[in-house]
Design an enzyme around this catalytic site. Structure first.
Site, PDB file in Angstrom:
ATOM      1  N   GLY A  17      77.582  58.607  95.933  1.00 48.64           N
ATOM      2  CA  GLY A  17      77.301  58.592  94.374  1.00 48.64           C
ATOM      3  C   GLY A  17      75.634  58.832  94.347  1.00 48.64           C
ATOM      4  N   GLU A  58      60.120  61.403  84.853  1.00 45.85           N
ATOM      5  CA  GLU A  58      61.013  61.692  83.920  1.00 45.85           C
ATOM      6  C   GLU A  58      60.315  61.421  82.440  1.00 45.85           C
ATOM      7  OE1 GLU A  58      65.348  60.641  85.663  1.00 45.85           O
ATOM      8  OE2 GLU A  58      64.539  59.443  84.239  1.00 45.85           O
ATOM      9  N   TRP A  99      56.825  52.267  84.760  1.00 41.63           N
ATOM     10  CA  TRP A  99      57.957  52.649  84.201  1.00 41.63           C
ATOM     11  C   TRP A  99      58.199  52.012  82.607  1.00 41.63           C
ATOM     12  CZ3 TRP A  99      62.610  49.407  83.430  1.00 41.63           C
ATOM     13  CH2 TRP A  99      63.890  50.045  83.084  1.00 41.63           C
TER      14      TRP A  99
END
Length: 596
Positions: free
Chosen positions: A186, A493, A437
């Site tokens: 995955g 990101e 983050w």
């Protein structure tokens, strides 16, 4: 959280606030009769902070004769497997020796480590495993855990370490292969290996990106978007973009993370020496270079400790060892003594209250911050971690300050805000593996709810970042203002939750770059760097570029890429106006091999 591609992977300041002096003479006399004292820089008598002591209840220490090791490790994993935003913290420490039939599954906020001076001093005939069963086989949220200083002889020949950000694999010896993907291959979005030896092949499989530093591998299996190596024996040859390998023979400057070890029955912290142009592990020839500091020279910080006591310990000349736990501070932890070590165990977490800065480091030589998670509080902090005060100018090339496994989080575990997460003012600082983050999921998440404009701002000169992960900030994720900076590996990101194009407009530029070098900078260099977008609130948003830099002979980039995840938003270019746009719903990266 990382929205993955279609699975591509089959196996193929100088001033310090001091502790308050006691206000009443009579009280001072009575206390001084009961406690030893130390004299502060201002001549006031303060209670002496003791060094050493036990490691607290959340450091579990095992030796080969400990009964039911597997059961105890399983008990911790059961609590931590899916506790992504929980408050428990654990360190599992293993004394030198051989441990048979162990499978240590590692969950959130759990660190596992050997207590030898060399990884081979502590050997598992078994595995240290991270998988993603708790998240339906998706490993993109396997954050905040670590493995260090162990030798593994995996049961089936290959150890599984299926992690994403903030999950370092340091100083490990795997006597076999290493699988970086979850069972079923995955999705995964890691990751970081340093100072480790993997005798067999490393199989990244579905890992979107990975950085390996100063290590030795028996082989490397494949690459998805960005696989970067520096100082790695056995690394694949430079070949970006197909396969996407960025390979540097050496790492310009590195210093391994400090670690706890046993010398006989005495705990010490080993502080590795700085290496220049390193290649391979620091322990390949036996005992690494560095020094061991006895535990009695550390203030062993335990939950409930205040910033005032922590600062008094530093004033007194002690280093800091944070035991696993969550620490609220109502004033900055200030470290302005050269060579101070501040080491966290078990993802020790610092939360600043009332909008203060969590940690301030002076413009001094050789401070080592390591193994700490800084979690923004609900009142906005202008800065969470500051290395050197504004205007720092000291030369620290011979003995730089380092940040290693220092992670920052804004939101996710609850409301949090910070204008800038990390500011580096000191020259020559080493930033070695950080994940900074702004949360895209969990509690306290929203465009203004966990507002955080900037991730990392480097103002000092000659700063080196090795393993820079910075994501989802409202404006620039990384801004670099200092001269002669270097970054080896960058993963980024852009913020998912931008409400519309206008919300991210930067003057006449569409969006803020993931990584911006100021126009005033004349020398800068970067290798193996990727920026991704996933504008799920408004998929029509266009980002002008992932990277922005002045076009000058001394500003150089190697192996850049941008990716649109699932077609939710697009990039027009890779850097400035160079590089083709992303398009459609594919996850094929747009790439620039070199710039300018």
């Amino acid at each position: 959280m990382h929205v993955p591609p279609t699975n591509p992977a089959a196996p193929t300041a100088p001033h310090r606030r001091r502790s308050k002096a006691l206000g009443f003479a009579a009280l001072a006399v009575s206390l001084l009769m009961a406690f030893p004292t130390a004299r502060s820089a201002f001549g006031d008598e303060t209670e002496e902070v003791p060094g050493g002591g036990d490691l607290g209840p959340n450091v579990l220490v095992f030796d080969p004769s400990t009964p039911n090791i597997q059961g105890k490790v399983d008990e911790i994993f059961k609590k931590q497997e899916s506790a992504q935003f929980g408050s428990d913290r654990y360190a599992l420490m293993f004394k030198p020796g051989t441990y048979n039939d162990i499978n240590a599954q590692i969950g959130f906020y759990t660190s596992i480590a050997g207590l030898g001076l060399n990884p081979d001093d502590t050997t598992f005939n078994g595995d240290v495993t991270v998988d993603a069963g708790w998240f339906d086989g998706n490993a993109t949220q396997n954050f905040w855990r670590s493995a260090e200083n162990l030798a593994l002889d995996p049961v089936n020949g290959t150890n599984r370490w299926a992690v994403s950000q903030a999950a370092p694999f340091r100083r490990m010896h795997v006597k076999g292969g290493l699988n970086l993907a979850p069972d079923g291959y995955g999705w995964a979005s890691g990751g970081y290996i340093a100072d480790s030896k993997i005798d067999g092949q490393v199989g990244p499989y579905s890992q979107q990106q990975w950085y390996t530093r100063d290590s030795s591998v028996g082989g490397w299996g494949n690459g998805v978007w960005n696989m970067t190596f520096s100082g790695v024996e056995g690394a694949p040859a430079q070949s970006f973009p197909e396969p996407p390998y960025t390979t540097l023979d050496t790492t310009p400057v590195s210093r391994e993370k400090p670690f706890l070890h046993l010398d006989g029955d005495a705990y010490k912290v080993f502080v590795p020496a700085k290496r220049t142009n390193a290649r391979g592990t620091s322990w390949a020839d036996g005992t690494p270079e560095g020094e061991s500091i006895p535990l009695d020279q550390f203030y062993v910080v335990k939950p409930g400790a205040t910033a005032q006591t922590i600062n008094a310990a530093v004033d007194q000349g002690l280093h800091l060892l944070f035991t696993p736990g969550v620490y609220h501070v109502d004033e900055p932890i200030e470290i302005d003594r050269a060579n101070t070590v501040a080491l966290g165990l078990g993802l020790a977490t610092i939360i600043p209250d009332n909008g203060v800065t969590a940690i301030k480091v002076g413009d001094v030589d050789g401070v080592k911050l390591a193994g700490l998670l800084v979690d923004a509080g609900p009142v906005n902090s202008s800065v969470l971690v500051e290395v050197g005060p504004e205007g720092s100018s000291g030369d620290h090339a011979a003995n730089p300050t380092s940040l290693q496994d220092v992670f920052v989080r804004i939101g996710g575990a609850g409301p949090g805000k910070a204008t800038t997460s990390i500011v580096v003012n000191s020259d020559d600082t080493i930033i070695d593996h950080t994940w900074v983050w702004r949360a895209d999921h969990g509690e306290g998440v929203g465009w203004e709810t966990n507002r955080a404009d900037y991730g990392v701002h480097v103002k000092g000169d000659d700063v080196l970042a090795t393993g820079l992960f910075v994501e989802h900030f409202n404006k620039y994720d990384v801004r670099w203002s200092g001269e002669n900076g270097k970054t080896i590996f960058f993963q980024n990101e852009k913020a998912y939750d931008a409400p519309n194009q206008a919300a991210i407009q930067n003057g006449d530029i569409k969006g803020y770059a993931g990584y911006k070098v100021d126009d005033s900078v004349t020398t800068h260099e970067g290798w193996g760097m990727g920026s991704y977008c996933f504008f799920d609130v408004d998929p029509t948003i266009r980002q002008q570029h992932g990277f922005q830099a002045p076009v000058k002979p001394g500003v150089k980039f190697h192996d850049l890429l941008v990716v649109s995840l699932g077609g939710k938003g697009q990039y027009d270019h890779v850097i400035n106006d160079t590089g083709s746009p992303t398009s459609g719903d594919t996850t094929v990266p747009s790439q620039v091999v070199s710039f300018p």
